[in-house]
Design an enzyme around this catalytic site. Structure first.
Site, mmCIF file in Angstrom:
data_model
loop_
_atom_site.group_PDB
_atom_site.id
_atom_site.type_symbol
_atom_site.label_atom_id
_atom_site.label_comp_id
_atom_site.label_asym_id
_atom_site.label_seq_id
_atom_site.Cartn_x
_atom_site.Cartn_y
_atom_site.Cartn_z
ATOM 1 N N GLY A 740 0.817 -1.211 0.000
ATOM 2 C CA GLY A 740 0.000 0.000 0.000
ATOM 3 C C GLY A 740 0.849 1.260 0.000
ATOM 4 N N GLY A 742 0.525 5.508 1.048
ATOM 5 C CA GLY A 742 -0.240 6.559 1.697
ATOM 6 C C GLY A 742 0.327 7.920 1.382
ATOM 7 C CG ASP A 859 -8.103 10.460 3.860
ATOM 8 O OD1 ASP A 859 -8.973 10.662 2.983
ATOM 9 O OD2 ASP A 859 -6.970 10.033 3.617
#
Length: 998
Positions: A740, A742, A859
Site C-alpha cells: 500500500g 499513503g 480521511d
C-alpha cells in the site's frame, strides 16, 4: 366373363389395391372364384346397396395407416412398445391402442406414456378423427407439436416430459372438446396463444418448465370450468390477470419462477376452493390483505417467497385451518412480529420465513414460538436472516417431536443456546450460524443423534469441541468455523463415518490434527485453517471423495505427505503459512483434477517439480516465500504469470520471460563461479565487514541507540522492534512486499522472525512535509481512541536506519483481505465480488461506525478500511485525525470547536463545507461515511466519470430512490438476491406437481 372381371366390382381405388393383393396370376379353380363372388354378394346384401365394398370387406383403415405413419417416425423404441404393431394383429389390439365400442375400428385412446420413445410425432395422428385421449408423456420426442386441430373429439392431451420445441400451435385451440392440456417440461418458446381462451371446456392447463414468454392471456379468466392453471418455471411477464378472480372452481394456481410483476389480485384470495397458491420467484409487490385467511378454507399450500411483498403477515392466516406449508421467504419487506395465530394451524408441517425483516425483541414478540408448539406435525421451521433479537427462549425445546429442520441463522441472537433444544431428537438440520451465541455447546449437542447438518459458524462459542459430538453418527456437514473454540480437536471422527463437509477454521484449536479425520472415507471438504495446530500432517490416503483441503495458517511442521497423490478428486489444496519443510512431492503431479495449490510461506526447499506444469486444470499456484531453487518450468500454469506467485524464493531462475527471473547458469558456469567466490570474494569480504562494523559503531552507534520509542508504562503489551527487525521482516523493504501507499509513506508486509508473526509495517517518508507530524498524530490517535475495530497496532519504532537517517514506522496486525476499495472494485473478479454480499457490506458499515471517544478522522474512505481474516473491518490511517472536544457550553448540535486546517482528505469523500474553509467537525466524517455507504451499495466510486456537471453520487442516488433503486444498486447485490432466493426456494417447487397428477 364375370369371373375374369370380378376385381372391377370394387368401388374405391384404395380398396381395389387391397383386393388385388389377394388375387394372384396363378390359375384359380372355378369353385374358389365362385366362393368369392358369393361371399361378396352376401356382404353387399347384409350392409345395403349404399355401403362401400372396401369398407365392408376390410374395415376403415384410416386410423391403421395413421398409426403406421406414427411408427415410421420413431427412431428408437428401447422398451419394445411398438413390437406388436404389425399386420398379423388387428390394430385395435396393438399395445397402447384402444378402439371405440360404438365406432368399430376407430381409435379412441392412444396411450404410450413412459415408453422412452425417440423420434418425432407424426402429423398423421391428426387424421384419427375419433381420438379422445392422446398420452405420449415421458418419452424423448423432439421437433414441433404437430397440427392436431381436426381432432374435435379430443378431450385429453398429454405431451409432457419430452423435448418438443417451437411454439404452441394456434390450431390446437380448435380442439373444442379439450379438457386437459399438459405440455409441461418441454422446450416450448413463444407466447401462450390468446385463442386458448376458446377452449371453453378446459379444466386443466399445464405448461410449466418451458421457455414461454409474453403475458398470461386474460381470456383464461373466462373459462369458468378451469380448475388448474400451472405455468411455473417460464419467462412470463406482466401482471396476474384480475380475471382470475372469477374462476370459482380454481383449486391450483401455480405461477412461480416467472417475471410477473404488479400486485396479486385480491379477488384470488376469495376463491374458496383454492388448494395451492404458488407465486414464488417473481417480482410481485404490495401487501397481503388482512383478511386473506378468512376466505381460503381449503388452502393447503401457500408459496409467495422470492418476491417484493411487504407489510405485516396477516393474523387471519391462522384461520386457513387446512394450511400445511407456508413459504414467505426472501421478500425483505415483511416486517413486524410473527403472528402467534399460526399456532392454530394444527396441520402445519413447513414454515419458511427466511430473508425478511421480522422482529422479536421481548417476551410478547416471541409468543409465536410458544404457539407453534401446538403444531404437532411441524417438520421445518426456518427464520433465517431476520431481526430476531435477544436470548433464544427455552420454549424452542417444546416444538414438535417431528421437527427435523430448525434454522435461526443470521439474526441478532445472543447468550447461551437453551439446553432444551436437545429435546428435538429428530432434528436432521440445525442452523444457528451468524449470531452472537456464547458459551459451550456440550450441554445439548450429544442429544441430537439424528443430526445430518450442524451449522454453528460465526458465533462466539467457547470451550472445547465436545467429544459428545461423536454421538451424532449421521452427521454429514459440520460447520464450527469463526468461533472461539480452543483445545485439541477430539478424536471422535471415527464415529462420523458419513461426514462430507468439515469446517473448523478460524478458531483457537491446538495440538495435533487427529489421524481419525483422514480415515473418514466420505469426506469431501476439510478446512482446519487459521488455528494453532502443530505437528506433522497425518497420513492422508485413499480419500476418493476429498476435493478441498485447507490446512493453512497453522504451525504445522514436517513434510507434505506424498500419499496425498491417492486423493484423485482433489481440486484445491492450501497448506500455506505453516512451517512445512522438505521438498514439494513429485507425486502431486498425479493429481489431475487439481485447480488450486497454495504452499506459500513455509520452509520448503529443493526444486519445483516439473510435473506440476503438466497439470492441465491447474490455474492458481502459489509457492511464494519458501527456499526453492533451480529452474522454473515454462509450460502449463507457469506460462501465465498472473496465475503463479514465486516471490521470496531467491534461488529460482529461468522460467518465461514475463517472470523476469535471472538466467540459469550452465554446469561449467556454476563450477567457475563457485571457485571465483571462494578465492576472490570470500576472503576480502571478511576484512571489509570488520572495517564497516568498526566505522559504524564509532560514528553512528550513539545516534542509533539514542531513540527507541518509549511507549507509556501502562502499555507493557507493546513489544520493541529495531530497524534491523523490520528490514529483515520485509526482506529489506522489498518492492514485492509493498502492499500500500499513503500520503506520508509506504506500507509493507513482513514476517517478524522472533514471533513468527505476519505484520504490516507503515514506514513514514520523513522527507515529505508533515510526515513527522503525521507519525506523532497517528500515535496520539491510536493511544487515545476507543474503537472496537481500530486497526490493531502492535508497536512503533522511532530510530535510525543503517545509514544513520531518521526512521519512523508503525507496526500493525496484517490484514490478509486487504482494503474495502479493492473488494468493491475488483473488476471482472466475480468470485471476489460475490463474497462481498449484502450482509458482509452491512457488517463492515457497522464495524467502522462504533467509536466511544469521538474523533474527526478527516480521511474516511474505502482504502482506509482494512479487512482481516473473517472480513471484520478495521479503521486505519489516522495521520490527519483531530480529536473532537466539544465545549460544555456549546449549543446542542454545535461541533465547531475544532479549528480550521489546510484542506486534507480525498476528493469525493470530503464534506462540501470544508472546501469553503469551514471548521472541522464530526459532521464532516458523517458525510464521508455516507459517501462510503453509497459506494458500498452502488459499486461506484464518487469520482466515477459519470459524476460530472453537478451530478454527484449523493444526488444520483437521491434522484433514483426509491422507484429506480434496483437500477442503481451494484449488479452483484441484485444478482445475489435472485440467486439466494432461487437456491432456497427451488427445492419447494417440485412438491407442487406431485399430488396433482392423480
Amino acid at each position: 366373363m364375370l369371373l375374369k372381371t370380378w376385381p372391377d366390382l370394387v368401388i374405391s381405388e384404395s380398396c381395389r389395391v387391397k383386393l388385388q393383393f389377394c388375387h394372384t396370376s396363378e390359375p384359380q379353380s372355378y369353385a374358389m372364384k365362385l366362393s368369392v363372388l358369393i361371399v361378396l354378394a352376401l356382404l353387399l346384401f347384409s350392409y345395403g346397396a349404399g355401403t362401400s365394398v372396401c369398407a365392408v370387406l376390410l374395415g376403415n383403415d384410416t386410423d391403421m395407416l395413421s398409426l403406421l405413419d406414427f411408427k415410421r417416425a420413431i427412431t428408437d423404441d428401447p422398451k419394445g412398445a411398438l413390437s406388436s404393431w404389425n399386420t398379423s394383429t388387428h390394430f385395435c389390439n396393438w399395445q397402447g391402442v384402444k378402439c371405440s365400442l360404438t365406432q368399430r375400428d376407430r381409435v379412441e385412446t392412444l396411450d404410450l406414456s413412459q415408453q422412452s420413445l425417440v423420434g418425432q410425432i407424426s402429423p398423421s395422428l391428426g387424421n384419427m378423427s375419433y381420438l379422445a385421449s392422446l398420452n405420449l408423456s415421458g418419452s424423448k420426442f423432439s421437433g414441433q407439436i404437430p397440427q392436431l386441430g381436426r381432432l374435435q373429439e379430443l378431450m385429453f392431451l398429454d405431451l409432457s416430459y419430452n423435448s418438443l420445441q417451437g411454439s404452441i400451435p394456434v390450431t390446437l385451440t380448435n380442439c373444442s372438446s379439450l379438457r386437459v392440456l399438459d405440455l409441461s417440461r418441454n422446450l416450448l418458446v413463444g407466447e401462450i396463444p390468446a385463442e386458448i381462451a376458446l377452449l371453453s371446456n378446459l379444466t386443466r392447463l399445464w405448461i410449466p418448465y418451458n421457455g414461454l414468454t409474453g403475458v398470461i392471456p386474460p381470456g383464461l379468466g373466462n373459462i369458468t370450468s378451469l380448475e388448474h392453471i400451472i405455468l411455473m418455471y417460464n419467462h412470463l411477464e406482466g401482471t396476474i390477470p384480475d380475471e382470475f378472480g372469477k374462476l370459482s372452481k380454481m383449486s391450483n394456481l401455480l405461477l412461480g419462477e416467472n417475471k410477473l410483476s404488479g400486485r396479486i389480485p385480491e379477488a384470488v384470495f376469495n376463491l374458496s376452493l383454492l388448494n395451492q397458491i404458488a407465486l414464488e420467484m417473481n417480482m410481485l409487490v404490495g401487501s397481503l390483505p388482512s383478511n386473506m385467511g378468512d376466505g381460503l378454507p381449503n388452502l393447503q399450500l401457500l408459496f409467495l417467497g422470492g418476491n417484493m411483498l411487504d407489510g405485516l403477515i396477516p393474523d387471519s392466516l391462522g384461520n386457513a385451518s387446512e394450511l400445511q406449508q407456508i413459504s414467505l421467504s426472501y421478500n425483505s419487506g415483511f416486517r413486524g412480529q410473527i403472528p402467534p395465530s399460526l399456532g392454530k394451524l394444527w396441520k402445519l408441517n413447513k414454515l419458511g420465513l427466511d430473508g425478511n425483516s421480522l422482529e422479536a425483541n421481548d417476551s410478547r414478540s416471541w409468543e409465536f414460538l410458544d404457539a407453534l408448539s401446538n403444531c404437532t406435525l411441524l417438520e421445518m421451521l426456518s427464520i433465517y436472516g431476520n431481526r430476531l433479537q435477544g436470548v433464544l427462549p427455552s420454549s424452542v425445546g417444546n416444538l414438535s417431536s417431528n421437527l427435523d429442520n430448525l434454522v435461526f441463522a443470521r439474526n441478532m441472537l445472543y447468550g447461551l443456546v437453551p439446553s432444551s433444544i436437545g429435546n428435538l431428537h429428530r432434528l436432521t438440520k440445525l442452523g444457528l450460524e451468524e449470531n452472537n451465541f456464547t458459551g459451550s455447546i456440550d450441554g445439548w449437542i450429544g442429544n441430537l443423534a439424528s443430526l445430518q447438518g450442524l451449522y454453528l459458524q460465526q458465533n462466539n462459542f467457547t470451550g472445547q469441541i465436545p467429544s459428545s459430538i461423536g454421538n451424532n453418527s449421521q452427521l454429514s456437514e459440520l460447520f464450527l468455523a469463526n468461533n472461539q473454540f480452543h483445545g485439541p480437536i477430539p478424536s471422535i471422527f471415527e464415529n462420523l463415518q458419513q461426514l462430507s463437509l468439515l469446517d473448523l477454521s478460524y478458531n483457537n484449536l491446538q495440538n495435533h490434527i487427529p489421524q481419525e479425520i483422514f480415515r473418514v472415507a466420505t469426506i469431501s471438504q476439510c478446512a482446519l485453517s487459521h488455528n494453532s495446530l502443530e505437528g506433522q500432517i497425518p497420513y492422508i490416503s485413499n480419500l476418493q471423495q476429498l476435493n478441498y483441503l485447507d490446512l493453512s495458517s497453522n504451525k504445522l511442521t514436517g513434510e507434505i505427505p506424498p500419499t496425498l497423490r491417492t486423493c484423485q478428486q482433489l481440486q484445491a489444496v492450501n497448506m500455506g503459512w505453516n512451517f512445512l519443510s522438505g521438498s514439494i512431492p513429485i507425486s502431486l503431479g498425479s493429481l489431475s483434477s487439481l485447480i488450486v495449490l497454495n504452499l506459500s510461506h513455509n520452509n520448503l526447499s529443493g526444486s519445483i517439480p516439473i510435473v506440476l506444469s503438466e497439470l492441465q486444470l491447474l490455474t492458481q499456484l502459489d509457492l511464494s516465500d519458501n527456499h526453492l531453487e533451480g529452474e522454473v518450468p515454462i509450460n502449463g500454469v507457469f506460462k501465465n504469470t498472473s496465475a503463479i506467485s514465486l516471490k521470496g524464493n531467491l534461488r529460482l531462475c529461468g522460467g518465461v520471460v514475463d517472470l523476469h527471473m535471472p538466467s540459469c547458469p550452465t554446469v561449467s558456469q556454476r563450477r567457475s563461479r563457485w571457485q571465483h567466490y571462494l578465492v576472490i570474494v570470500l576472503v576480502p569480504v571478511l576484512g571489509i565487514i570488520s572495517l564497516i562494523l568498526l566505522v559504524y559503531f564509532t560514528f553512528f552507534g550513539k545516534r542509533m541507540l539514542r531513540m527507541q520509542l518509549s511507549l507509556p508504562s501502562s502499555d507493557e503489551r507493546f513489544f520493541k522492534v529495531s530497524y534491523k527487525d523490520l528490514a529483515q521482516a520485509t526482506e529489506n523493504f522489498a518492492h514485492s512486499n509493498l502492499i500500500g501507499r499513503g500520503s506520508c509513506g509506504l506500507v509493507y508486509r513482513g514476517r517478524l522472525t522472533q514471533d513468527h508473526m505476519i505484520v504490516a509495517v507503515k514506514v513514514f517518508d520523513l522527507d515529505m512535509q508533515g510526515a513527522d507530524k503525521s507519525f506523532v498524530s497517528e500515535c496520539k490517535a491510536l493511544r487515545n481512541i476507543r474503537h472496537r475495530n481500530l486497526l490493531p497496532i502492535l508497536t512503533a519504532c522511532s530510530t535510525v536506519d543503517n545509514r544513520g537517517n531518521d526512521f519512523k514506522a508503525l507496526v500493525y496486525e496484517f490484514m490478509p483481505n486487504g482494503n474495502l476499495d479493492t473488494w468493491l472494485h475488483l473488476a471482472g473478479d466475480r468470485n471476489a465480488r460475490n463474497q462481498l454480499d449484502l450482509s458482509r457490506r452491512m457488517k463492515i458499515a457497522v464495524d467502522i461506525a462504533d467509536c466511544e471517544s469521538p474523533i474527526i478522522h478527516c480521511d474516511l474512505k474505502p482504502s482506509n478500511i482494512l479487512l482481516d481474516y473473517d472480513m471484520t473491518a478495521h479503521l486505519g490511517d489516522f495521520g490527519i485525525a483531530r480529536f473532537y472536544m466539544k465545549s460544555k457550553s456549546a449549543p446542542a448540535g454545535d461541533s465547531s470547536s475544532i479549528g480550521t486546517i489546510t484542506l486534507k482528505g480525498t476528493i469525493g469523500y470530503i464534506a462540501p463545507e470544508y472546501a469553503g474553509g469551514s471548521y472541522l467537525s464530526t459532521s464532516g466524517d458523517v458525510y464521508s461515511f455516507g459517501v462510503v455507504l453509497l459506494e458500498m451499495l452502488t459499486g461506484r466510486r464518487p469520482t466515477d466519470p459519470m459524476f460530472c456537471d453537478g451530478l454527484s453520487i449523493v444526488n444520483f442516488v437521491r434522484r433514483n430512490f426509491p422507484d429506480q433503486i434496483l437500477g442503481i444498486l451494484d449488479a452483484y447485490l441484485v444478482e445475489e438476491c435472485q440467486v439466494c432466493s432461487r437456491a432456497n426456494l427451488e427445492e419447494e417447487n417440485e412438491v407442487h406437481l406431485k399430488p396433482l397428477k392423480n
